[in-house]
Design a protein around this motif. Sequence first.
Motif, short mmCIF file in Angstrom:
data_model
loop_
_atom_site.label_atom_id
_atom_site.label_comp_id
_atom_site.label_asym_id
_atom_site.label_seq_id
_atom_site.Cartn_x
_atom_site.Cartn_y
_atom_site.Cartn_z
N LYS A 85 0.76 -1.33 -0.07
CA LYS A 85 0.06 0.28 -0.01
C LYS A 85 0.85 1.13 0.16
N LEU A 86 2.01 1.21 0.73
CA LEU A 86 2.91 2.23 0.58
C LEU A 86 3.38 2.79 -0.67
N TYR A 87 3.65 1.61 -1.35
CA TYR A 87 4.13 1.83 -2.74
C TYR A 87 2.97 2.29 -3.77
N ALA A 88 1.69 1.65 -3.45
CA ALA A 88 0.69 2.04 -4.21
C ALA A 88 0.17 3.64 -4.04
N VAL A 89 0.42 4.13 -2.80
CA VAL A 89 0.13 5.49 -2.60
C VAL A 89 1.15 6.30 -3.14
N ALA A 90 2.15 5.94 -2.96
CA ALA A 90 3.42 6.54 -3.59
C ALA A 90 3.26 6.75 -4.99
N GLU A 91 2.95 5.65 -5.83
CA GLU A 91 2.82 5.87 -7.06
C GLU A 91 1.66 6.80 -7.50
N ARG A 92 0.71 6.74 -6.69
CA ARG A 92 -0.60 7.53 -7.22
C ARG A 92 -0.12 9.14 -6.75
N MET A 93 0.66 9.42 -5.85
CA MET A 93 1.20 10.80 -5.63
C MET A 93 2.38 11.10 -6.38
#
Length: 658
Positions: free
Chosen positions: A126-134
């Motif tokens: 989830k950390l990486y997914a949120v980072a990608e989205r941001m």
Amino acid sequence: MADKKADKKKDRNRSVDPAVLEILARTEDSGIDTAYDRFLKMQPQCNFGEQGICCRICIQGPCRITKKADKGICGASAYTIVARNLVRSELGGCTAHADHGLHSTLLAKEVVEGNAPDYTIKDTNKLYAVAERMGVSTEGKEDKAILKELVDIALEDFSRLDGKDLTWLPKVIVPERTEKFKECNILPSSIHRTIADAMAQTHVGMDADPVNLVFKGLEVSLADYTGEHIATSLSDVLFGTPKPVVSEANMGVLDEEYVNIAVHGHNPILSEMIVQAARDMKGEAEAAGAKGIKCAGICCTGNELLMRQGVPILTNYASQELAIMTGAVDAMVVDIQCIMPGIQAVSECFHTRIVTTSPSVKIPAAYHIDFDEERAMEKAREVIEIAINAYKERNKDKINIPQFKNKVVAGFSMEALLDIFAAVNPERPIKVLTDAIESGELRGVCLLAGCNNLKRIHDQNHSVIAQELAKNNVLLVATGCAAQTYAKFGMLNADAVDKYAGDGLKAFLNRLNEANKDKLSEKLPLVFHMGSCVDNSRAYDLMTYMAEEMQVDTPKVPYAASAPEAMSEKAIAIGSWAVSLGMPVHVGVVPPIPGSPLVDGIVLQIAQDVYGGYFIWETDPEESAKKILAALDERTWKLKVHNMAKEQYETEAISKTW
């Protein structure tokens, strides 16, 4: 006189929850004061307040609009008073969610800086997914470095003063919505700046234009949505993204042989530690004569713990006092939001300890433990010790637990839903849902959300609307106290599919069950529990994914929302952003707006022309379901026409903007 007493008894029993009705019946002459009694004492309620035409913004008033006095002392008309009150309600909701989101952000900051040793990053995916989205690069970086960049983005979105647009919000909605908000000048610059500006704008002698005020309220609601999305995203990173989990719900989850702790409120930061400490302190409970410690949840703290830990649901908002009246709750630990002050007076009739944990939520005579993230587990253990000591003082003659509970299958984060859909279509998971709508198998999706409100019969609107929509092949997702109604009533399990679902919905769910038979331990439920109030951001993410798959702006997506028993300012803020983001939003308790036909018309009709979303006021649950179905059918019909035109003329006939 006998008839009046009978009417009072009937009115007091304002619930369809059998556990609640049992407690109300046996405590009728106990003298214990609950929300059900206080509701009766408040009748008749102030019509000026209900209409929204009472102004208390300055101390010349209160001013009430009547036939005799059509303006306030300052000259404010009904439309100004109603609009100002509406914005201030939205502000109340926004500040509550901003507080939650900021608390989550500051905890993440403490984790990054090594000052919160009992917390860690639990979900790197989830950390990486949120980072990608941001737009945050992850390559070659440690997890804490990535989290720090996300924290910096969130903190800037809370506090920015340079007038630039929010960073978080445009990253989590379709571009067409961002353009619409810029066009209407309601894209917030920062959460706290928006709150401050709106408070100033509604001060006496300030903005009197109802349209300008309504637009400001929508800006506030978008700040609210941003705070919710930040809270959900960072909570998933720190505590884990929910996956399907099996549990139980209703008063029967209490066990008189255990130390019972009710965890209540909205913030998982403390409650996660309480659950862990309860497991670690089983020995101390056994030494006190109990078999162990059981935690059960109320309101959205309960939802957070159910989604991630499988902790059972005890009850929802309206009946929180009645949980104490079972005589089996040793401690009720509260954090923030939706805490009735009345729980302390009820607890004094039993052995139950009320423990407050937030400096902004204190109750006279209750225990208070000032929760500190740097000593999280130590503080949690203090709470458990209070509960164990209370257990020793139980009066067994007062224990009477209603034996009602139902199996619950919950834990449906956006990630969990996509994983389930991917078993059918690995490349384009969300297409499984949009195809079912475009083929006519499903009529659309409805988010069922919101609180309890004793202006309606407790849990009745929630349950009737869900049953009617399911019968008519609507895919149902739920959050908050609405989701807890379905948990208590056995609607969050597969048996409810056979009992309530129409043929199309059954076929859709059975197809998913078959595709996931090797992955899921339980068949899918009738209603998908997506989490707490802030997790309405998850539910809107679903609409965003659908819009992207359909290649349309969100107002064209067959997706509606319903708050059958809306109660709080948070519900008004959530409903407002749902409208601005393109949803038809049904509300089962009319907010204080109808006193101004102008403002009422804006939110019911004109909002649709500008944003594509609009409100639907309807108190009757069966009529509510009909109106929600009509809103969904209008959108599916328009999609069908547009797709036919696109195919016939081989053009991009579907306009992506509203």
